[in-house]
Design an enzyme around this catalytic site. Sequence first.
Site, PDB file in Angstrom:
ATOM      1  N   ILE A   1      24.158  49.604  46.130  1.00 18.47           N
ATOM      2  CA  ILE A   1      25.015  50.372  45.224  1.00 18.47           C
ATOM      3  C   ILE A   1      26.472  50.024  45.518  1.00 18.47           C
ATOM      4  CG2 ILE A   1      23.382  52.269  44.932  1.00 18.47           C
ATOM      5  CD1 ILE A   1      25.159  53.956  46.782  1.00 18.47           C
TER       6      ILE A   1
ATOM      7  N   GLY B   1      31.774  53.827  46.357  1.00 18.14           N
ATOM      8  CA  GLY B   1      32.628  54.691  45.547  1.00 18.14           C
ATOM      9  C   GLY B   1      34.101  54.341  45.662  1.00 18.14           C
ATOM     10  N   VAL B   2      34.529  53.946  46.850  1.00 17.56           N
ATOM     11  CA  VAL B   2      35.945  53.603  47.018  1.00 17.56           C
ATOM     12  C   VAL B   2      36.312  52.383  46.185  1.00 17.56           C
ATOM     13  CG1 VAL B   2      36.184  54.677  49.286  1.00 17.56           C
ATOM     14  CG2 VAL B   2      35.536  52.286  49.147  1.00 17.56           C
TER      15      VAL B   2
ATOM     16  N   GLU C   1      39.045  51.928  43.319  1.00 20.84           N
ATOM     17  CA  GLU C   1      39.976  50.789  43.316  1.00 20.84           C
ATOM     18  C   GLU C   1      39.981  50.101  41.953  1.00 20.84           C
ATOM     19  OE1 GLU C   1      42.657  47.737  44.190  1.00 20.84           O
ATOM     20  OE2 GLU C   1      42.334  49.623  45.263  1.00 20.84           O
TER      21      GLU C   1
ATOM     22  N   HIS D   1      26.204  47.301  52.183  1.00 15.85           N
ATOM     23  CA  HIS D   1      26.273  48.678  51.687  1.00 15.85           C
ATOM     24  C   HIS D   1      24.920  49.048  51.091  1.00 15.85           C
ATOM     25  CE1 HIS D   1      27.824  52.092  49.181  1.00 15.85           C
ATOM     26  NE2 HIS D   1      28.504  52.291  50.289  1.00 15.85           N
TER      27      HIS D   1
END
Length: 147
Positions: free
Chosen positions: A57, A60-61, A65, A51
């Site tokens: 970084i 976002g998911v 979570e 990523h």
Amino acid sequence: MSIKLDILQIQEFLPHRYPFLLVDKVVECEPGVRLLAVKNVTYNEPFFQGHFPHLPIMPGVLILEALAQATGLLASETDPNLGKGMTYYLVGIDNARFKRPVSPGDQLMLEAKFVKSKRNIWSFDCRAEVEGEFVASANIMCAAAVN
């Protein structure tokens, strides 16, 4: 009364294990009101390899979570019967917003505030911060279901 939970106590409720257990400890919990938890973000996290490897970084998911896992811990401290023979599922995310990236070395503070519970559907207002700076927020709904 504020409750604190270490990783072993967290694992008693959350079924997640590495690499998907995203809550390291609970620093404050007022059952039925609010929970504040910590996720220490390290470069060893497996998602950093793919990523944005040139500028790692946290996805976002996965921040969402982590917030959802924090809601599960707040719900379990609010209703002690929740963990016995039940599974706690993420069923909705509304109004998700992201402000800044989370990088290796950051300490992600996860806050879940209880909104309501109706027929095994739990609602929370959630917020993530790093060093007091807003990172992400969302309204999260989860459901408790019998195994």
